[in-house]
Design a protein around this motif. Sequence first.
Motif, PDB file in Angstrom:
ATOM      1  N   GLY A  80     -35.675  40.222 -10.285  1.00 32.03           N
ATOM      2  CA  GLY A  80     -37.067  40.164 -10.713  1.00 32.03           C
ATOM      3  C   GLY A  80     -37.928  41.236 -10.080  1.00 32.03           C
ATOM      4  N   LEU A  81     -39.216  41.178 -10.374  1.00 31.30           N
ATOM      5  CA  LEU A  81     -40.156  42.194  -9.903  1.00 31.30           C
ATOM      6  C   LEU A  81     -40.608  41.970  -8.465  1.00 31.30           C
ATOM      7  CD1 LEU A  81     -40.202  42.768 -12.964  1.00 31.30           C
ATOM      8  CD2 LEU A  81     -42.660  43.174 -12.772  1.00 31.30           C
ATOM      9  N   PHE A  82     -40.454  40.749  -7.967  1.00 30.21           N
ATOM     10  CA  PHE A  82     -40.882  40.446  -6.603  1.00 30.21           C
ATOM     11  C   PHE A  82     -39.718  40.712  -5.656  1.00 30.21           C
ATOM     12  CE2 PHE A  82     -42.301  36.952  -3.458  1.00 30.21           C
ATOM     13  CZ  PHE A  82     -43.025  37.856  -2.713  1.00 30.21           C
ATOM     14  N   VAL A  83     -39.612  41.953  -5.216  1.00 29.85           N
ATOM     15  CA  VAL A  83     -38.515  42.376  -4.330  1.00 29.85           C
ATOM     16  C   VAL A  83     -39.005  42.258  -2.899  1.00 29.85           C
ATOM     17  CG1 VAL A  83     -36.922  44.258  -3.750  1.00 29.85           C
ATOM     18  CG2 VAL A  83     -37.622  43.896  -6.128  1.00 29.85           C
ATOM     19  N   ASP A  84     -38.835  41.062  -2.335  1.00 24.42           N
ATOM     20  CA  ASP A  84     -39.410  40.757  -1.028  1.00 24.42           C
ATOM     21  C   ASP A  84     -38.688  39.518  -0.490  1.00 24.42           C
ATOM     22  OD1 ASP A  84     -41.226  39.741   1.061  1.00 24.42           O
ATOM     23  OD2 ASP A  84     -42.652  41.203   0.277  1.00 24.42           O
ATOM     24  N   ILE A  85     -38.290  39.549   0.780  1.00 22.10           N
ATOM     25  CA  ILE A  85     -37.578  38.403   1.337  1.00 22.10           C
ATOM     26  C   ILE A  85     -38.456  37.161   1.433  1.00 22.10           C
ATOM     27  CG2 ILE A  85     -35.927  39.786   2.630  1.00 22.10           C
ATOM     28  CD1 ILE A  85     -37.572  39.146   5.182  1.00 22.10           C
ATOM     29  N   GLN A  86     -39.762  37.300   1.277  1.00 23.32           N
ATOM     30  CA  GLN A  86     -40.629  36.131   1.343  1.00 23.32           C
ATOM     31  C   GLN A  86     -40.259  35.096   0.283  1.00 23.32           C
ATOM     32  OE1 GLN A  86     -44.852  36.596   2.932  1.00 23.32           O
ATOM     33  NE2 GLN A  86     -44.648  38.338   1.571  1.00 23.32           N
ATOM     34  N   GLU A 100     -35.691  45.303   2.736  1.00 17.65           N
ATOM     35  CA  GLU A 100     -35.802  43.852   2.856  1.00 17.65           C
ATOM     36  C   GLU A 100     -34.566  43.265   3.528  1.00 17.65           C
ATOM     37  OE1 GLU A 100     -38.613  42.123   2.126  1.00 17.65           O
ATOM     38  OE2 GLU A 100     -39.415  44.136   1.776  1.00 17.65           O
ATOM     39  N   LEU A 101     -33.386  43.774   3.200  1.00 23.27           N
ATOM     40  CA  LEU A 101     -32.161  43.291   3.840  1.00 23.27           C
ATOM     41  C   LEU A 101     -32.117  43.685   5.310  1.00 23.27           C
ATOM     42  CD1 LEU A 101     -29.510  43.982   1.040  1.00 23.27           C
ATOM     43  CD2 LEU A 101     -30.702  41.847   1.567  1.00 23.27           C
ATOM     44  N   THR A 102     -32.707  44.838   5.636  1.00 23.87           N
ATOM     45  CA  THR A 102     -32.819  45.239   7.043  1.00 23.87           C
ATOM     46  C   THR A 102     -33.659  44.217   7.807  1.00 23.87           C
ATOM     47  OG1 THR A 102     -32.641  47.585   6.446  1.00 23.87           O
ATOM     48  CG2 THR A 102     -33.553  47.074   8.612  1.00 23.87           C
ATOM     49  N   LYS A 103     -34.711  43.746   7.176  1.00 20.49           N
ATOM     50  CA  LYS A 103     -35.530  42.693   7.796  1.00 20.49           C
ATOM     51  C   LYS A 103     -34.690  41.451   8.064  1.00 20.49           C
ATOM     52  CE  LYS A 103     -39.785  44.024   5.334  1.00 20.49           C
ATOM     53  NZ  LYS A 103     -40.809  43.547   4.371  1.00 20.49           N
ATOM     54  N   LEU A 104     -33.882  41.044   7.079  1.00 16.41           N
ATOM     55  CA  LEU A 104     -33.046  39.857   7.249  1.00 16.41           C
ATOM     56  C   LEU A 104     -32.063  40.041   8.401  1.00 16.41           C
ATOM     57  CD1 LEU A 104     -32.183  38.751   3.600  1.00 16.41           C
ATOM     58  CD2 LEU A 104     -33.677  37.602   5.229  1.00 16.41           C
ATOM     59  N   ALA A 105     -31.483  41.234   8.491  1.00 16.20           N
ATOM     60  CA  ALA A 105     -30.548  41.509   9.579  1.00 16.20           C
ATOM     61  C   ALA A 105     -31.248  41.407  10.932  1.00 16.20           C
ATOM     62  CB  ALA A 105     -29.939  42.900   9.400  1.00 16.20           C
ATOM     63  N   MET A 106     -32.488  41.870  10.994  1.00 13.05           N
ATOM     64  CA  MET A 106     -33.244  41.807  12.238  1.00 13.05           C
ATOM     65  C   MET A 106     -33.615  40.362  12.577  1.00 13.05           C
ATOM     66  SD  MET A 106     -35.718  45.124  11.802  1.00 13.05           S
ATOM     67  CE  MET A 106     -36.378  45.034  13.470  1.00 13.05           C
ATOM     68  N   ILE A 107     -34.024  39.603  11.561  1.00 14.05           N
ATOM     69  CA  ILE A 107     -34.386  38.203  11.784  1.00 14.05           C
ATOM     70  C   ILE A 107     -33.186  37.424  12.304  1.00 14.05           C
ATOM     71  CG2 ILE A 107     -35.036  36.063  10.610  1.00 14.05           C
ATOM     72  CD1 ILE A 107     -36.780  37.807   8.751  1.00 14.05           C
TER      73      ILE A 107
END
Length: 233
Positions: free
Chosen positions: A216-222, A141-148
Motif C-alpha cells: 500500500g501507500l503507507f510505507v511506514d512501520i507505524q 523502515e526495516l532498518t528501524k525495526l532492526a534497531m528496535i
Amino acid sequence: MSIMNDITVTCPSCEEQITVTLAESVNADRRPDLRQDIIEGTFQVVACSSCGTEFMLDPVLNYLDMARGQWFSVQPAQRLGDWVALEDEAQGTFNLAYGGQASAEARAIGDELSPRLVFGWPALREKLLIGDAELEDSIVELTKLAMIHGLPGAPIQTGVEMRLVDMQDDGGLVFQWADMFSGDVLETLVAPRALYDSIIEAPEAWAEMKASVEDGLFVDIQKLFVGEGRAAG
C-alpha cells in the motif's frame, strides 16, 4: 501548481479566531523554496495576529515533485489511526490525477512517481531526506525495526515515532524518537550504513516483513503497531 487558500483557525494560545493561509497542494518542481521550508521545519508556521504566538498548521495536502519521482498525500498526525481509510482515499486521488482514471499524458507522469501516504510534517520531511540520500524508504523502515529489536528499552508507545532526521558523512543514518504532537525529542541514535546495507544483502530473511511494509501507500512501520490494519488478501 501549489494551491494556497485562506482559512480561519483558532490560536492555541489566546483562542482568538485568525485568518491564515493554508497549503492544499505543493508543487516542488515549481516551488523548490517550499520544499526547502518543509525540510527546515518552517513551512506553514504562522503567527497569531492577536497575541503573536507562532504555531504550525496541521498538514492536509498533496505534494508533487516530478523531478524526484515523489507524490505524497500528507495528513495530520492525529489521523494516524485512520490510515487504512486514508490510504484508500489517497490511492483514489492518485488514480484520478496520475493513475488509471487519468489522461494518457498524466498516466505517463504517474508511471514515474512513487505515491505515498504520510502523517505529519516530520514524516514528510523524512521522505524528502530519504529521496535526497537516494535510499529506499521501505529499507529505512526495516532498518528501524532492526534497531528496535536491538533496543529493549525503545519507547514504543502511542504518539511516539522514530524518524530519520539526518545523514552522516560516512553514510550513518541519524534517527530520533520524538513525540508526534509536541515534537519533543526523546532520544537520538545513529544506525551505521552497514545495517541498512545488510538488509538489502539479505532479501530472503527480510522478504515477509518488507512485503508488509510495502503493501500500500503507507510505507511506514507505524502501521504494524497502530490499530488492526488491513486484512490479508
